[in-house]
Design a protein around this motif. Structure first.
Motif, PDB file in Angstrom:
ATOM      1  N   ILE A   1       0.845  -1.201   0.000  1.00 12.53           N
ATOM      2  CA  ILE A   1       0.000   0.000   0.000  1.00 12.53           C
ATOM      3  C   ILE A   1       0.881   1.252   0.000  1.00 12.53           C
ATOM      4  CG2 ILE A   1      -0.245  -0.149   2.523  1.00 12.53           C
ATOM      5  CD1 ILE A   1      -3.078   1.019   2.159  1.00 12.53           C
ATOM      6  N   CYS A   2       0.434   2.277  -0.698  1.00 15.67           N
ATOM      7  CA  CYS A   2       1.208   3.525  -0.741  1.00 15.67           C
ATOM      8  C   CYS A   2       1.104   4.247   0.589  1.00 15.67           C
ATOM      9  CB  CYS A   2       0.701   4.425  -1.869  1.00 15.67           C
ATOM     10  SG  CYS A   2       1.525   6.030  -1.866  1.00 15.67           S
ATOM     11  N   SER A   3       2.258   4.616   1.141  1.00 16.47           N
ATOM     12  CA  SER A   3       2.272   5.280   2.445  1.00 16.47           C
ATOM     13  C   SER A   3       1.744   6.712   2.360  1.00 16.47           C
ATOM     14  CB  SER A   3       3.689   5.274   3.021  1.00 16.47           C
ATOM     15  OG  SER A   3       4.589   5.839   2.086  1.00 16.47           O
ATOM     16  N   LYS A   4       1.669   7.238   1.138  1.00 14.75           N
ATOM     17  CA  LYS A   4       1.190   8.620   0.975  1.00 14.75           C
ATOM     18  C   LYS A   4      -0.281   8.687   0.579  1.00 14.75           C
ATOM     19  CE  LYS A   4       4.808  11.813  -0.640  1.00 14.75           C
ATOM     20  NZ  LYS A   4       5.306  12.092  -2.014  1.00 14.75           N
ATOM     21  N   CYS A   5      -0.658   8.009  -0.527  1.00 15.58           N
ATOM     22  CA  CYS A   5      -2.022   8.165  -1.053  1.00 15.58           C
ATOM     23  C   CYS A   5      -2.899   6.942  -0.840  1.00 15.58           C
ATOM     24  CB  CYS A   5      -2.002   8.552  -2.535  1.00 15.58           C
ATOM     25  SG  CYS A   5      -1.708   7.162  -3.658  1.00 15.58           S
ATOM     26  N   GLN A   6      -2.374   5.883  -0.228  1.00 13.36           N
ATOM     27  CA  GLN A   6      -3.130   4.681   0.127  1.00 13.36           C
ATOM     28  C   GLN A   6      -3.513   3.788  -1.061  1.00 13.36           C
ATOM     29  OE1 GLN A   6      -4.115   4.809   3.704  1.00 13.36           O
ATOM     30  NE2 GLN A   6      -3.174   6.797   3.758  1.00 13.36           N
TER      31      GLN A   6
ATOM     32  N   ILE B   1       7.516   1.701  -5.478  1.00 17.49           N
ATOM     33  CA  ILE B   1       7.138   3.112  -5.641  1.00 17.49           C
ATOM     34  C   ILE B   1       5.719   3.204  -6.225  1.00 17.49           C
ATOM     35  CG2 ILE B   1       7.730   5.298  -6.796  1.00 17.49           C
ATOM     36  CD1 ILE B   1       9.902   4.456  -4.885  1.00 17.49           C
ATOM     37  N   CYS B   2       4.911   4.112  -5.671  1.00 15.72           N
ATOM     38  CA  CYS B   2       3.533   4.297  -6.140  1.00 15.72           C
ATOM     39  C   CYS B   2       3.501   4.955  -7.523  1.00 15.72           C
ATOM     40  CB  CYS B   2       2.780   5.161  -5.138  1.00 15.72           C
ATOM     41  SG  CYS B   2       1.089   5.531  -5.621  1.00 15.72           S
ATOM     42  N   ASP B   3       2.740   4.351  -8.457  1.00 14.95           N
ATOM     43  CA  ASP B   3       2.583   4.925  -9.803  1.00 14.95           C
ATOM     44  C   ASP B   3       1.914   6.291  -9.753  1.00 14.95           C
ATOM     45  OD1 ASP B   3       3.517   2.555 -10.795  1.00 14.95           O
ATOM     46  OD2 ASP B   3       1.573   1.843 -11.534  1.00 14.95           O
ATOM     47  N   LYS B   4       0.988   6.430  -8.813  1.00 15.63           N
ATOM     48  CA  LYS B   4       0.143   7.623  -8.810  1.00 15.63           C
ATOM     49  C   LYS B   4       0.823   8.838  -8.220  1.00 15.63           C
ATOM     50  CE  LYS B   4      -4.201   5.126  -8.844  1.00 15.63           C
ATOM     51  NZ  LYS B   4      -4.868   4.187  -7.947  1.00 15.63           N
ATOM     52  N   CYS B   5       1.602   8.639  -7.123  1.00 11.97           N
ATOM     53  CA  CYS B   5       2.130   9.816  -6.424  1.00 11.97           C
ATOM     54  C   CYS B   5       3.615   9.718  -6.101  1.00 11.97           C
ATOM     55  CB  CYS B   5       1.319  10.072  -5.147  1.00 11.97           C
ATOM     56  SG  CYS B   5       1.759   8.987  -3.805  1.00 11.97           S
ATOM     57  N   GLY B   6       4.255   8.586  -6.454  1.00 11.51           N
ATOM     58  CA  GLY B   6       5.684   8.460  -6.161  1.00 11.51           C
ATOM     59  C   GLY B   6       5.998   8.107  -4.722  1.00 11.51           C
ATOM     60  N   GLY B   7       4.952   7.889  -3.905  1.00 13.76           N
ATOM     61  CA  GLY B   7       5.165   7.533  -2.493  1.00 13.76           C
ATOM     62  C   GLY B   7       5.757   6.138  -2.349  1.00 13.76           C
ATOM     63  N   GLN B   8       6.268   5.850  -1.140  1.00  9.98           N
ATOM     64  CA  GLN B   8       6.845   4.541  -0.832  1.00  9.98           C
ATOM     65  C   GLN B   8       5.751   3.519  -0.584  1.00  9.98           C
ATOM     66  OE1 GLN B   8       9.909   3.454   1.560  1.00  9.98           O
ATOM     67  NE2 GLN B   8      11.186   4.281  -0.077  1.00  9.98           N
TER      68      GLN B   8
HETATM   69 ZN    ZN Z   1       0.612   6.964  -3.834  1.00 14.54          ZN
END
Ligand code: ZN
Ligand code: ADP
Length: 211
Positions: free
Chosen positions: A124-129, A144-151
């Motif tokens: 799960i993305c730690s930034k945008c879920q 790495i999250c495709d949507k926001c680059g979060g971990q």
């Molecule tokens: Zn994200």
């Protein structure tokens, strides 16, 4: 459209809800995400629910009903919404009927053994879920999250013992909710497929929406 999405933890509710929400232009209200956000922000609510959530137990009906009622009263929900992770108990379903007129309940059916396999690969993305799976729905770049680059991280409640516990609670508490919607004539059941896109096709077909 006001739709409830039902299914065991890891059945893919969140992913399918996200795709439907994009297609229909209505928000997904995920109680799990609302609670995780409250925990991250360290609000009173977040502090109250942390213990139950980390153990994979349900948060009290009273708290969650109040949270959802408030959220559905906001402006962006006036043309409809998808509910992901709520209602999870019969009491929640009955309470929801008291403040919202639901058009349908879509159940995504997946066996326990398949669920166990999926949870181990879930990230799960730690930034945008946003959610991913290392095999079934991998991000373009590992970790790495495709949507926001979060971990991307593993959720605390996706470990083996906690998953068993959550499945147990699902059978005990949430299956009666399915029965409730069946009796109301609102239940639509779809069998979850190995491939995400195949499930999406079945979901859209069941709702009579083109992809
Ligand atoms: Zn994200
Ligand atoms: P999943 O869909 O993977 O089971 P969620 O992200 O929906 O997980 O929920 C994570 C946790 O949040 C649950 O295990 C529970 O502790 C809490 N929670 C979420 N929704 C509810 C609800 N409707 N009622 C009670 N607890 C909830």
């Amino acid at each position: 459209m006001k739709l409830v999405i039902l299914g065991a933890p890891g059945a893919g509710k969140g992913t399918q809800a996200g795709l439907l929400a994009d297609r229909l232009g209505i928000p997904t209200i995920s109680t799990g995400n609302l609670l995780r956000a409250a925990m991250q922000q360290g609000t009173d609510l977040g502090k109250q629910v942390k213990e139950a959530m980390d153990a994979g137990k349900l948060v009290s009906d009273e708290l969650i009903i109040q949270l959802v009622k408030e959220r559905l009263g906001q402006e962006d929900c006036k043309d409809g919404y998808l509910l992901d992770g709520f209602p999870r108990t019969l009491a929640q379903a009955k309470a929801l009927s008291g403040f919202a007129k639901i058009d349908g309940a879509l159940s995504i059916e997946v066996s326990d053994s398949e669920i166990e396999h999926r949870m181990e690969g879930r990230r799960i993305c730690s930034k945008c879920q946003a959610t991913y799976h290392v095999e079934d729905n991998p991000p373009k770049v590992e970790g790495i999250c495709d949507k926001c680059g979060g971990q991307l991280v593993i959720r605390k409640d996706d470990t083996h013992d906690v998953v068993e516990n959550r499945l147990h609670i699902y059978h005990e508490e949430t299956e009666p909710v399915k029965e409730y919607y069946r009796q109301e004539g609102l239940l639509l059941a779809v069998r979850g497929q190995k491939k995400l896109a195949d499930t999406t096709q079945l979901v859209f077909d069941a709702l009579g929406i083109s992809l």
